[in-house]
Design an enzyme around this catalytic site. Structure first.
Site, PDB file in Angstrom:
ATOM      1  N   ASP A 106     -72.338  63.741  21.801  1.00 23.51           N
ATOM      2  CA  ASP A 106     -73.287  64.604  21.115  1.00 23.51           C
ATOM      3  C   ASP A 106     -72.670  65.993  21.249  1.00 23.51           C
ATOM      4  OD1 ASP A 106     -75.269  66.494  20.536  1.00 23.51           O
ATOM      5  OD2 ASP A 106     -76.834  65.022  20.900  1.00 23.51           O
ATOM      6  N   HIS A 107     -72.034  66.472  20.188  1.00 17.54           N
ATOM      7  CA  HIS A 107     -71.184  67.654  20.372  1.00 17.54           C
ATOM      8  C   HIS A 107     -71.989  68.892  20.756  1.00 17.54           C
ATOM      9  CE1 HIS A 107     -72.225  68.629  16.205  1.00 17.54           C
ATOM     10  NE2 HIS A 107     -71.751  69.837  16.401  1.00 17.54           N
ATOM     11  N   HIS A 119     -79.098  65.908  18.531  1.00 13.93           N
ATOM     12  CA  HIS A 119     -78.937  67.297  18.995  1.00 13.93           C
ATOM     13  C   HIS A 119     -80.272  67.937  19.426  1.00 13.93           C
ATOM     14  CE1 HIS A 119     -75.147  66.542  17.238  1.00 13.93           C
ATOM     15  NE2 HIS A 119     -75.378  66.981  16.022  1.00 13.93           N
TER      16      HIS A 119
HETATM   17  C1  BG6 Z   1     -73.473  67.054  12.874  1.00 18.58           C
HETATM   18  C2  BG6 Z   1     -74.279  66.625  11.682  1.00 18.58           C
HETATM   19  O1  BG6 Z   1     -73.781  66.253  13.977  1.00 18.58           O
HETATM   20  O2  BG6 Z   1     -73.755  68.410  13.184  1.00 18.58           O
HETATM   21  C3  BG6 Z   1     -74.013  67.539  10.505  1.00 18.58           C
HETATM   22  O3  BG6 Z   1     -73.935  65.293  11.338  1.00 18.58           O
HETATM   23  C4  BG6 Z   1     -74.189  68.986  10.888  1.00 18.58           C
HETATM   24  O4  BG6 Z   1     -74.847  67.194   9.406  1.00 18.58           O
HETATM   25  C5  BG6 Z   1     -73.404  69.302  12.150  1.00 18.58           C
HETATM   26  O5  BG6 Z   1     -73.726  69.782   9.807  1.00 18.58           O
HETATM   27  C6  BG6 Z   1     -73.656  70.707  12.620  1.00 18.58           C
HETATM   28  O6  BG6 Z   1     -72.850  71.027  13.709  1.00 18.58           O
HETATM   29  P1  BG6 Z   1     -72.616  72.524  14.130  1.00 18.58           P
HETATM   30  O7  BG6 Z   1     -71.851  72.433  15.401  1.00 18.58           O
HETATM   31  O8  BG6 Z   1     -71.860  73.178  13.012  1.00 18.58           O
HETATM   32  O9  BG6 Z   1     -73.964  73.138  14.307  1.00 18.58           O
END
Ligand code: BG6
Length: 514
Positions: A205-206, A268
């Site tokens: 989960d980045h 997230h």
């Molecule tokens: C991803 C989603 O997990 O997170 C995307 O699948 C989204 O739809 C992205 O755009 C957003 O990541 P960040 O780090 O740019 O907020």
């Protein structure tokens, strides 16, 4: 094996010489990426590997193996990585670091059901152990659509790649989505756990790799001043927002049928909520963090009337800056009768002693006014005011806002006397900004997470129980939406549908306009 030209963390020019902490450097290891031709791989994974090497955090013999259905030789793959690094890496390009890394790149052409390709992969892993000293330690990164997970893990098992030789390790890294609902997530977990032990599996989960997200726990538990008021006695409600200004771009195939709640809330936003709501863990290790997050998820109660306390919507076309922006249903590859949500807002309650009666409002959307992610802890009004009501007419509620991105930091909002001869009190803010307080640069989320995988540090990875609990929370909402008509509409570039404003207005509250 040559180690010439490789910086250690100590003589690395990217390292602040005043920093006396011992760097966390990965031991002998390699990374195999499945789905190496995808966007994630090019934009995030390959640059992250290079940045880690450039910061001196990878071992000299680190090796990167790509696996995909392409007719490439090792050097073609290295060229693709090179281009991705040049375009997306955060740290400056240094030829000697690149050369060292490129020597350890291998490419395996093949399909996921092609046994001979997996045999070649096994040979490549053994060859790298000998030529680069990877020590049998390999992480397999499944950057592929979930329908391929079962096949890939089965092949890893069949070809003896999932089991580590004595004294070494094998790990599986899995990208979301972890299923589509609770039962598919359980199925997926069973398949993965049939091959890998739970502590060999790292689910990405980045958001947990972001500095500002890790800082939630530092803010709460390394300080004395926040925690005493972080509860139902002082907090009125909490708003967690993840707004994006982009649309779905070229991702119709992935997005349609999934939608914003499954794409973002299930993972997230529920993770952000858990970190905001959880009790202090006994220590900062994966098991203690899991235990506390799980308690939050298990305490989540959905409102009885989901029609009043949830909203889903789709962006409609709009004119922005003199140009027509397409609505969701007009996007390439989208079924014009699709009911997929691009915006979702939900009210959740955490039914425990700390949070009873404090609503958590979560919202996310594409094509909103601005890209911003934040957690706002909004406090109750002061119980009594000695000032007459005209003095506090313009005073809002106190708030602590954790600015996750893009303007990373923390804001505290409170009332202050307006200079002048009368008593008038208005909101002011006190700001902490990462850029002003720290000279250290934040690693990209994927850098941190890949390094943690190589170190076997599972703190920042959701475990299967969390994934299943989050689906338990979301499933009834998705089922309700599926049974109840079409999503609402909102203009691209706006802050979402009117229905979302009404959802808060009926509770006597309003959304922040970050
Ligand atoms: C991803 C989603 O997990 O997170 C995307 O699948 C989204 O739809 C992205 O755009 C957003 O990541 P960040 O780090 O740019 O907020």
């Amino acid at each position: 094996m040559s180690t010439a030209g490789i910086d250690t963390a100590w003589d690395n020019p990217l390292r602040d010489p005043r920093d006396r902490r011992l760097p966390r450097i990965a031991g002998p290891s390699g990374l195999v990426i499945f789905g190496v031709t995808g966007d994630l791989s090019r934009k995030k994974l390959m640059p992250a590997v290079y940045d880690l090497a450039n910061r001196g955090l990878l071992p000299p013999g680190f090796s990167l193996v790509g696996f995909a259905r392409r007719d490439w030789e090792d050097q073609d793959f290295a060229q693709v990585v090179h281009d991705a690094v040049r375009e997306h890496a955060r740290t400056p390009f240094r030829e000697e670091v690149w050369q060292q890394l490129a020597e350890g790149m291998r490419f395996i052409p093949g399909d996921f059901d092609d046994d001979s390709a997996f045999e070649q992969l096994r040979d490549a892993v053994e060859e790298l152990d000998h030529s680069r000293g990877t020590g049998g330690n390999f992480a397999f990164y499944l950057s592929v659509p979930p329908k391929f997970f079962p096949k890939v893990v089965e092949q890893l098992k069949k070809h003896g790649l999932a089991n580590a030789p004595d004294g070494s390790w094998r790990r599986a890294v899995i990208e979301k989505p972890f299923g589509h609902d609770l039962s598919s997530a359980q199925e997926l977990n069973a398949i993965v756990h049939d091959v890998f032990e739970p502590d060999q599996v790292f689910r990405i989960d980045h958001y947990l790799g972001k500095e500002t997200v890790q800082n939630i726990l530092a803010l709460r538990f390394a300080n004395q001043m926040f925690e005493p008021i972080w509860n139902r006695s002082y907090v009125d409600h909490i708003q967690i927002t993840m707004a994006e200004d982009i649309g779905i771009g070229g991702r119709a195939g992935y997005y349609d049928g999934i939608g914003s709640a499954r794409d973002v809330i299930q993972n997230h936003l529920l993770q952000l909520m858990a970190l905001t709501a959880m009790e202090e863990p006994a220590s900062f290790d994966a098991a203690s963090l899991l235990a506390e997050k799980l308690k939050v998820f298990k305490a989540v109660k959905l409102p009885e009337d989901l029609g009043r306390h949830t909203v889903r919507a789709q962006y409609a076309g709009a004119w922005q800056g003199g140009e027509k922006v397409r609505g969701y249903l007009e996007e390439d590859g989208i079924d014009p009768s699709s009911t997929t949500d691009t915006y979702a807002a939900v009210r959740l309650n955490v039914d425990n002693r700390r949070w009873a009666g404090v609503p958590f409002y979560l919202r996310t959307g594409k094509r909103l006014g601005r890209r911003v992610t934040e957690i706002a802890v909004v406090f109750q009004r002061a119980p009594h005011s000695p000032f007459d009501s005209t003095a506090t007419e313009e005073l809002g509620a106190n708030a602590i806002v954790i600015r996750v991105q893009p303007d990373e930091g923390v804001t505290v909002r409170f009332g202050s006397k307006v200079p002048g001869t009368s008593m008038e009190i208005r909101d002011v803010t006190m700001d902490f900004a990462y850029g002003e307080s720290f000279t250290e640069s934040s690693p990209e989320a994927y850098e941190r997470l890949i390094l943690d995988v190589l170190l076997g540090d599972a703190n920042l990875f959701p475990r299967h129980q969390e994934v299943e609990e989050s689906w338990r929370i979301l499933d009834p909402i998705e089922e309700y939406w599926a049974r109840h008509g079409r999503p609402a509409q909102y203009a691209s570039g706006s802050w979402g549908p009117e229905e979302a404003d009404e959802m808060l207005a009926q509770d006597g509250r309003s959304w922040r306009r970050p």
